[in-house]
Scaffold this motif. Sequence first.
Motif, short mmCIF file in Angstrom:
data_model
loop_
_atom_site.label_atom_id
_atom_site.label_comp_id
_atom_site.label_asym_id
_atom_site.label_seq_id
_atom_site.Cartn_x
_atom_site.Cartn_y
_atom_site.Cartn_z
N LEU A 79 3.88 29.78 -22.61
CA LEU A 79 2.75 30.31 -21.86
C LEU A 79 2.74 31.84 -21.90
CD1 LEU A 79 0.30 29.80 -20.07
CD2 LEU A 79 1.83 29.75 -18.11
N LEU A 80 3.91 32.44 -21.76
CA LEU A 80 4.01 33.89 -21.85
C LEU A 80 3.57 34.39 -23.22
CD1 LEU A 80 4.80 36.73 -21.01
CD2 LEU A 80 7.15 36.17 -21.62
N LYS A 81 4.03 33.72 -24.26
CA LYS A 81 3.67 34.11 -25.63
C LYS A 81 2.16 34.02 -25.83
CE LYS A 81 4.73 33.36 -30.44
NZ LYS A 81 5.52 32.73 -31.44
N LEU A 82 1.54 32.97 -25.33
CA LEU A 82 0.09 32.80 -25.45
C LEU A 82 -0.65 33.88 -24.67
CD1 LEU A 82 -2.38 31.18 -26.37
CD2 LEU A 82 -2.12 29.79 -24.30
N ALA A 83 -0.24 34.14 -23.44
CA ALA A 83 -0.90 35.17 -22.62
C ALA A 83 -0.74 36.55 -23.26
CB ALA A 83 -0.32 35.16 -21.21
N ALA A 84 0.45 36.85 -23.76
CA ALA A 84 0.70 38.13 -24.40
C ALA A 84 -0.12 38.27 -25.68
CB ALA A 84 2.19 38.28 -24.71
N SER A 85 -0.21 37.22 -26.45
CA SER A 85 -0.98 37.24 -27.69
C SER A 85 -2.46 37.48 -27.41
CB SER A 85 -0.79 35.92 -28.44
OG SER A 85 -1.58 35.90 -29.61
N GLN A 86 -3.00 36.77 -26.44
CA GLN A 86 -4.42 36.94 -26.10
C GLN A 86 -4.70 38.34 -25.57
OE1 GLN A 86 -5.02 33.59 -23.46
NE2 GLN A 86 -5.87 32.36 -25.12
N ALA A 87 -3.84 38.85 -24.69
CA ALA A 87 -4.02 40.19 -24.14
C ALA A 87 -3.90 41.25 -25.23
CB ALA A 87 -3.02 40.44 -23.02
#
Length: 130
Positions: free
Chosen positions: A65-73
């Motif tokens: 989830l962190l990786k996804l949020a960081a990637s999108q941001a």
Amino acid sequence: MAKAPVKSEYAWSDSKMACVATYKILEGDKFMNEFEDSDIPFEKASDVEMSSLFYWPQTTGNDALLKLAASQAAKKFWYLLIKNYTVLKEEAAKESYKMLDDVEAVFASKDATLKKLAEVVDKSLKFPNE
């Protein structure tokens, strides 16, 4: 034996477009709106940790989830940076996706700061008048 973190000599300054752009994009109501300038003025923003921004998932330690949020941001930040600031690559041969990977790594690092993000941007891109 664990290595001590490498200290950066990069200086946060309102005379560096990478710092100004990083701050404006993350703070701006019409951009990412990750914090308010009344809470975090430019002069104090350099040490703000990425993990304190709104995109950072506060209720879970799930790495995916962190990786996804960081990637999108990071992708949104990169898009806004390129769209709103006329920039060129520092190294013409370096592929854009590799620069985005560097930005994504900052967004995914709990201890990274706005100053670190500006430093990565500054190493990747040339702004007008540079």
